[in-house]
Scaffold this motif. Structure first.
Motif, PDB file in Angstrom:
ATOM      1  N   ARG A  30     -15.243   5.149  10.473  1.00 17.45           N
ATOM      2  CA  ARG A  30     -14.314   4.638  11.502  1.00 17.45           C
ATOM      3  C   ARG A  30     -14.626   5.250  12.865  1.00 17.45           C
ATOM      4  O   ARG A  30     -14.562   4.590  13.883  1.00 17.45           O
ATOM      5  CB  ARG A  30     -12.859   4.983  11.138  1.00 17.45           C
ATOM      6  N   SER A  49      -2.367   7.068  11.554  1.00 15.26           N
ATOM      7  CA  SER A  49      -1.285   6.293  12.167  1.00 15.26           C
ATOM      8  C   SER A  49       0.010   7.095  12.291  1.00 15.26           C
ATOM      9  O   SER A  49       0.808   6.842  13.190  1.00 15.26           O
ATOM     10  CB  SER A  49      -1.051   4.990  11.392  1.00 15.26           C
ATOM     11  N   ARG A  67       1.259  11.414   2.386  1.00  6.49           N
ATOM     12  CA  ARG A  67       0.694  12.287   3.418  1.00  6.49           C
ATOM     13  C   ARG A  67       1.132  13.728   3.202  1.00  6.49           C
ATOM     14  O   ARG A  67       2.323  13.986   2.989  1.00  6.49           O
ATOM     15  CB  ARG A  67       1.185  11.854   4.802  1.00  6.49           C
ATOM     16  N   GLU A 106       0.884  -1.160   0.000  1.00  4.03           N
ATOM     17  CA  GLU A 106       0.000   0.000   0.000  1.00  4.03           C
ATOM     18  C   GLU A 106       0.922   1.210   0.000  1.00  4.03           C
ATOM     19  O   GLU A 106       1.811   1.316   0.841  1.00  4.03           O
ATOM     20  CB  GLU A 106      -0.862   0.009   1.257  1.00  4.03           C
ATOM     21  N   ASP A 158      -4.291  12.866   3.268  1.00  4.80           N
ATOM     22  CA  ASP A 158      -3.450  11.722   2.886  1.00  4.80           C
ATOM     23  C   ASP A 158      -4.279  10.771   2.020  1.00  4.80           C
ATOM     24  O   ASP A 158      -5.490  10.939   1.889  1.00  4.80           O
ATOM     25  CB  ASP A 158      -2.869  11.001   4.116  1.00  4.80           C
ATOM     26  N   MET A 212      -8.828   7.773   1.310  1.00  7.93           N
ATOM     27  CA  MET A 212      -8.227   9.123   1.437  1.00  7.93           C
ATOM     28  C   MET A 212      -8.704   9.741   2.733  1.00  7.93           C
ATOM     29  O   MET A 212      -9.725   9.333   3.277  1.00  7.93           O
ATOM     30  CB  MET A 212      -8.785  10.067   0.367  1.00  7.93           C
ATOM     31  N   ARG A 213      -8.007  10.759   3.187  1.00 12.97           N
ATOM     32  CA  ARG A 213      -8.574  11.648   4.213  1.00 12.97           C
ATOM     33  C   ARG A 213      -8.857  12.980   3.551  1.00 12.97           C
ATOM     34  O   ARG A 213      -7.954  13.592   2.955  1.00 12.97           O
ATOM     35  CB  ARG A 213      -7.626  11.829   5.400  1.00 12.97           C
ATOM     36  N   ASP A 251     -12.837   6.111   0.376  1.00 15.19           N
ATOM     37  CA  ASP A 251     -12.515   4.979   1.259  1.00 15.19           C
ATOM     38  C   ASP A 251     -11.029   4.951   1.582  1.00 15.19           C
ATOM     39  O   ASP A 251     -10.625   4.378   2.589  1.00 15.19           O
ATOM     40  CB  ASP A 251     -12.852   3.650   0.549  1.00 15.19           C
TER      41      ASP A 251
HETATM   42  P1  5GP Z   1      -3.303   5.574   8.217  1.00 15.42           P
HETATM   43  O1  5GP Z   1      -1.974   4.896   8.049  1.00 15.42           O
HETATM   44  O2  5GP Z   1      -3.166   6.922   8.823  1.00 15.42           O
HETATM   45  O3  5GP Z   1      -4.311   4.704   8.923  1.00 15.42           O
HETATM   46  O4  5GP Z   1      -3.884   5.761   6.739  1.00 15.42           O
HETATM   47  C1  5GP Z   1      -3.303   6.662   5.821  1.00 15.42           C
HETATM   48  C2  5GP Z   1      -4.205   6.807   4.592  1.00 15.42           C
HETATM   49  O5  5GP Z   1      -4.218   5.594   3.851  1.00 15.42           O
HETATM   50  C3  5GP Z   1      -5.688   7.091   4.942  1.00 15.42           C
HETATM   51  O6  5GP Z   1      -6.207   7.974   3.966  1.00 15.42           O
HETATM   52  C4  5GP Z   1      -6.353   5.741   4.863  1.00 15.42           C
HETATM   53  O7  5GP Z   1      -7.716   5.863   4.467  1.00 15.42           O
HETATM   54  C5  5GP Z   1      -5.527   5.044   3.790  1.00 15.42           C
HETATM   55  N1  5GP Z   1      -5.388   3.602   4.082  1.00 15.42           N
HETATM   56  C6  5GP Z   1      -4.453   2.988   4.837  1.00 15.42           C
HETATM   57  N2  5GP Z   1      -4.648   1.662   4.876  1.00 15.42           N
HETATM   58  C7  5GP Z   1      -5.731   1.411   4.122  1.00 15.42           C
HETATM   59  C8  5GP Z   1      -6.439   0.209   3.770  1.00 15.42           C
HETATM   60  O8  5GP Z   1      -6.088  -0.914   4.150  1.00 15.42           O
HETATM   61  N3  5GP Z   1      -7.540   0.379   2.980  1.00 15.42           N
HETATM   62  C9  5GP Z   1      -7.958   1.601   2.543  1.00 15.42           C
HETATM   63  N4  5GP Z   1      -9.067   1.672   1.775  1.00 15.42           N
HETATM   64  N5  5GP Z   1      -7.296   2.738   2.826  1.00 15.42           N
HETATM   65  C10 5GP Z   1      -6.202   2.652   3.625  1.00 15.42           C
END
Ligand code: 5GP
Length: 253
Positions: free
Chosen positions: A219, A100, A94, A90, A175, A202-203, A200
């Motif tokens: 969430r 996270s 950001r 993935e 992000d 993105m933020r 789904d």
């Molecule tokens: P974080 O690492 O802060 O949880 O996610 C960072 C960004 O990546 C966020 O926009 C989040 O929605 C996206 N993201 C991280 N992991 C996943 C995942 O497993 N599935 C989806 N759909 N988005 C993810």
């Protein structure tokens, strides 16, 4: 009519064999999951919105020369895409601290980052998609150094494109996550943007109110997810306000 062959079913999408070799039909479900599927629900209309939004973003990227798997939308929930070998990473970009990153480094959510930060997570649900470095990626052979250079270049172009698009409609792209696939054209292989690009993954924060317009609404139980995605689609001119909430047809006696 012959039943089509299901290739894979994930948390939010189903992939079917496409009509021609090298193509896949990508079906968008209404299922929403979070925290590695510990939280689950069915959100009516989400699949329709994500199908349209992913079409919109991928078409725009194709137009500016960023290659994607998108070929065409088939109907409300399905699109035809090019089959690709998905790199098991993935790719997260950001612009502002959140999620996270904020937790890991103790940086307040919303803090602008000095430059876009690209991170990699190894795609494995059982392990909870752990953060990995380029060292892991090279050592375990998930991607070559040339692939990594191409992946960073693609991710930053997608970031510039999406940030500008969102800025134009008063939304901050905090992000996002993308996935990259490998395709073969004769003797050549190249990397393309695959999977989906939607709220789904993105933020998205309203630039004035800070209101969240992405999956964090689900969430964190902040309200109606379909309303948030519909607002994003409406601002981008992707679909009319009523499209997902259209009344069901009535039987006339
Ligand atoms: P974080 O690492 O802060 O949880 O996610 C960072 C960004 O990546 C966020 O926009 C989040 O929605 C996206 N993201 C991280 N992991 C996943 C995942 O497993 N599935 C989806 N759909 N988005 C993810």
């Amino acid at each position: 009519m012959a039943r089509r062959k299901k290739i894979y079913e994930g948390k939010a999408k189903i992939l079917y064999e496409g009509p021609e070799p090298g193509t896949i039909v990508q079906y968008f479900k209404d299922d929403a999951t979070a925290f590695n599927a510990q939280k689950k629900d069915v959100i009516e209309g989400k699949g329709v919105l994500n199908n349209r939004l992913s079409e919109f973003f991928m078409t725009g990227l194709n137009t500016i020369g960023v290659p994607t798997h998108f070929i065409k939308r088939l109907n409300m929930r399905e699109q035809l895409v090019r089959a690709a070998e998905i790199i098991p990473l993935e790719i997260i970009v950001r612009n502002f601290a959140a999620g996270s990153l904020s937790k890991r480094l103790g940086i307040e959510e919303g803090t602008p980052l000095p430059r876009p930060i690209v991170e990699y997570c190894y795609k494995d649900d059982k392990l909870g998609d752990p953060l990995v470095t380029e060292e892991h990626i090279a050592a375990f052979g998930w991607a070559s150094q040339q692939d990594m250079d191409d992946i960073v270049a693609l991710a930053l172009r997608v970031n510039d494109y999406l940030s500008g698009l969102m800025y134009g409609v008063g939304i901050r792209l905090v992000d996002f996550k993308i996935e990259i696939g490998r395709v073969y054209d004769g003797d050549f292989q190249r990397l393309i943007v695959a999977d989906e690009i939607s709220p789904d993954s993105m933020r998205l924060w309203d630039m004035e109110s800070g209101q969240k317009l992405d999956k964090d609404v689900f969430r964190q139980d902040l309200g109606n997810l379909t309303d948030a995605y519909t607002e994003v689609a409406r601002r981008l001119g992707v679909m009319p306000k009523t499209a997902t909430h259209a009344p069901k047809p009535k039987l006339i006696n």
